[in-house]
Design an enzyme around this catalytic site. Structure first.
Site, mmCIF file in Angstrom:
data_model
loop_
_atom_site.group_PDB
_atom_site.id
_atom_site.type_symbol
_atom_site.label_atom_id
_atom_site.label_comp_id
_atom_site.label_asym_id
_atom_site.label_seq_id
_atom_site.Cartn_x
_atom_site.Cartn_y
_atom_site.Cartn_z
ATOM 1 C CB SER A 1 -0.888 -0.046 1.056
ATOM 2 O OG SER A 1 -1.704 -1.134 1.337
ATOM 3 N NE ARG B 1 -1.248 -4.967 -0.411
ATOM 4 C CZ ARG B 1 -0.619 -5.864 -0.258
ATOM 5 N NH1 ARG B 1 0.176 -6.820 -1.163
ATOM 6 N NH2 ARG B 1 -0.316 -6.526 0.848
ATOM 7 C CE LYS C 1 0.307 6.410 13.235
ATOM 8 N NZ LYS C 1 0.960 5.211 12.694
ATOM 9 C CG ASN D 1 -0.648 2.981 16.382
ATOM 10 O OD1 ASN D 1 0.365 3.015 15.738
ATOM 11 N ND2 ASN D 1 -1.769 3.706 15.956
HETATM 12 P P1 NAD Z 1 1.378 -3.880 2.859
HETATM 13 O O1 NAD Z 1 1.440 -5.185 3.497
HETATM 14 O O2 NAD Z 1 0.365 -3.334 2.204
HETATM 15 O O3 NAD Z 1 2.875 -3.880 1.930
HETATM 16 C C1 NAD Z 1 3.781 -4.637 2.409
HETATM 17 C C2 NAD Z 1 4.630 -5.207 1.211
HETATM 18 O O4 NAD Z 1 5.875 -5.533 1.564
HETATM 19 C C3 NAD Z 1 3.764 -6.264 0.607
HETATM 20 O O5 NAD Z 1 3.746 -6.203 -0.805
HETATM 21 C C4 NAD Z 1 4.983 -7.443 0.712
HETATM 22 O O6 NAD Z 1 4.843 -8.403 -0.173
HETATM 23 C C5 NAD Z 1 5.977 -6.702 0.880
HETATM 24 N N1 NAD Z 1 7.202 -7.595 1.117
HETATM 25 C C6 NAD Z 1 7.276 -8.080 2.498
HETATM 26 N N2 NAD Z 1 8.363 -8.689 2.497
HETATM 27 C C7 NAD Z 1 9.222 -8.814 1.506
HETATM 28 C C8 NAD Z 1 10.382 -9.098 0.999
HETATM 29 N N3 NAD Z 1 11.271 -9.910 1.600
HETATM 30 N N4 NAD Z 1 11.007 -8.696 -0.196
HETATM 31 C C9 NAD Z 1 9.838 -7.811 -0.990
HETATM 32 N N5 NAD Z 1 8.898 -7.470 -0.621
HETATM 33 C C10 NAD Z 1 8.541 -7.819 0.904
HETATM 34 O O7 NAD Z 1 1.902 -2.987 4.024
HETATM 35 P P2 NAD Z 1 1.553 -1.267 4.186
HETATM 36 O O8 NAD Z 1 -0.061 -0.867 4.528
HETATM 37 O O9 NAD Z 1 2.146 -0.656 2.812
HETATM 38 O O10 NAD Z 1 2.432 -0.832 5.465
HETATM 39 C C11 NAD Z 1 3.872 -0.687 5.454
HETATM 40 C C12 NAD Z 1 4.245 -0.222 6.973
HETATM 41 O O11 NAD Z 1 3.619 1.293 6.863
HETATM 42 C C13 NAD Z 1 3.749 -1.153 8.211
HETATM 43 O O12 NAD Z 1 4.481 -0.923 9.043
HETATM 44 C C14 NAD Z 1 2.420 -0.228 8.373
HETATM 45 O O13 NAD Z 1 2.118 -0.243 9.664
HETATM 46 C C15 NAD Z 1 2.802 1.264 8.062
HETATM 47 N N6 NAD Z 1 1.905 2.097 7.876
HETATM 48 C C16 NAD Z 1 0.769 1.763 6.891
HETATM 49 C C17 NAD Z 1 -0.242 2.613 6.700
HETATM 50 C C18 NAD Z 1 -1.138 2.473 5.605
HETATM 51 O O14 NAD Z 1 -2.289 3.128 5.364
HETATM 52 N N7 NAD Z 1 -1.131 1.236 4.800
HETATM 53 C C19 NAD Z 1 -0.239 3.724 7.479
HETATM 54 C C20 NAD Z 1 0.629 4.151 8.550
HETATM 55 C C21 NAD Z 1 1.521 3.130 8.495
HETATM 56 O O1 KPL Z 2 -2.687 4.767 13.578
HETATM 57 C C1 KPL Z 2 -3.989 4.350 13.687
HETATM 58 C C2 KPL Z 2 -4.269 2.988 13.269
HETATM 59 O O2 KPL Z 2 -5.258 2.347 12.977
HETATM 60 O O3 KPL Z 2 -3.027 2.190 13.353
HETATM 61 C C3 KPL Z 2 -4.942 5.242 14.427
HETATM 62 C C4 KPL Z 2 -6.019 5.419 13.515
HETATM 63 C C5 KPL Z 2 -4.365 6.177 14.994
HETATM 64 C C6 KPL Z 2 -5.560 4.481 15.615
HETATM 65 O O4 KPL Z 2 -4.389 4.064 16.497
#
Ligand code: NAD
Ligand code: KPL
Length: 303
Positions: A12, A133, A187, A191
């Site tokens: 994502s 996604r 953060k 969380n």
């Molecule tokens: P996601 O699961 O959508 O994407 C992670 C990607 O990494 C996947 O496509 C997976 O296949 C790939 N991956 C994992 N291991 C791999 C490897 N060895 N080689 C190649 N690719 C590999 O995750 P996300 O939602 O994008 O989140 C990423 C981080 O950001 C997380 O820690 C999440 O908590 C944080 N985050 C996400 C959001 C959000 O809105 N999506 C918001 C804030 C924080």
């Molecule tokens: O970051 C968040 C999550 O859902 O992971 C909020 C919206 C702040 C809730 O903890």
């Protein structure tokens, strides 16, 4: 000419960053897990970024993580529990002084990765942007926000000017900070106060307003822990901010709730798990957090 941004973890957020950089003319190269993922990417015809009613296709160059081209700038955007394994695959491709942005939630994984990369300049990132996604290689930009960035080494104050210029060009809202640890802790505390309770009560964030004493007690313990860890700024006003976030995101399901609901692994070890370990290390008593962790562990391992 800007350095090429390699993106490892094309989910994502990785796709969201890659598409916006590409749109701004910044060179981007995707690093996919293996040849099967590379083939799936080619079959999909590129990355699709959906913003409101607009879908744009980005046909970005991609290779597997195994290729041997040197990397001078990397965005690592996988989940916290995948970060170390992912970086192991490409660590020897990182040029001396390469910039590596670690975009993981919680704490612990970034520090572990930074220890693995003494030759690189690691930057930690904490974001309030939201993306999900819709399907493979299709990302929906679901929530505008801000990404905080700072050096893993708090003694190194100078900002990476060229990297930040690329973010400006790409329209990625960000802020450089000399104290990224404080942002990560804050953060993490938010969380920890919200996400586990939404799983245990099976509710949206807003419904936590019906459990004010439970939320207040957790916030008090988290603030005590932050102070014990020397994170006074992250502790100040925590309860008020948690209440504000509960209100502002009332209609949303927390990320942990969504992970559990969709049968995905959670990042709890890097949130509540990290907090409970830090409490032990600092001899700070947090019985409420420990009870919460035990309840959550039981709920997550229910057959
Ligand atoms: P996601 O699961 O959508 O994407 C992670 C990607 O990494 C996947 O496509 C997976 O296949 C790939 N991956 C994992 N291991 C791999 C490897 N060895 N080689 C190649 N690719 C590999 O995750 P996300 O939602 O994008 O989140 C990423 C981080 O950001 C997380 O820690 C999440 O908590 C944080 N985050 C996400 C959001 C959000 O809105 N999506 C918001 C804030 C924080
Ligand atoms: O970051 C968040 C999550 O859902 O992971 C909020 C919206 C702040 C809730 O903890």
């Amino acid at each position: 000419m800007s350095r090429t941004w390699h993106v490892l973890g094309v989910g994502s957020l990785g796709a969201l960053w890659a598409c916006r950089l590409d749109r701004a003319g910044v060179p981007v190269q995707l690093l996919l897990r293996n040849t099967a993922r590379l083939q799936a990417y080619h079959d999909a015809g590129g990355l699709r970024l959906i913003e409101g009613d607009q879908t744009r296709v980005h046909c970005l160059p991609a290779t597997t993580a195994n290729s041997d081209e040197p990397i001078t700038r990397l965005l690592l955007a996988c989940k916290a529990y995948d970060a170390q394994a992912a970086i192991t695959r490409i660590a020897d491709r990182l040029a001396p002084g390469a910039e590596v942005i670690l975009l993981q939630n919680g704490m612990g994984s970034q520090q572990a990765v930074a220890r693995m990369l003494p030759q690189a300049r690691c930057l930690y990132a904490s974001t309030t942007e939201g993306a999900y996604r819709a399907s493979d290689f299709q990302t929906v930009f679901a929530g505008q926000g801000l990404t905080w960035l700072g050096d893993a080494d708090p003694g190194r104050a100078e900002a990476p000017v060229a990297l930040l210029a690329d973010l400006v060009q790409a329209g990625i809202a960000h802020q450089w900070t000399d104290d990224i640890e404080s942002r990560l802790w804050r953060k993490l505390a938010l969380n920890c106060a919200i996400n586990p309770l939404t799983v245990l009560h099976g509710c949206r964030n807003g419904a936590l307003a019906d459990h004010p004493d439970e939320v207040a007690a957790l916030c008090a313990e988290l603030a005590k822990l932050l102070r014990a860890c020397g994170q006074t700024a992250a502790a100040d006003g925590l309860h008020e901010e948690v209440q504000r976030v509960i209100q502002a995101t009332a209609a949303n399901y927390s990320s942990m709730y969504q992970d559990v609901d969709q049968g995905r692994r959670t990042e709890v070890d890097y949130l509540l798990g990290y907090a409970c370990t830090a409490a032990l290390d600092h001899q700070c008593e947090v019985p409420g957090l420990q009870r919460l962790q035990a309840r959550l562990t039981k709920a997550l391992h229910k057959p």
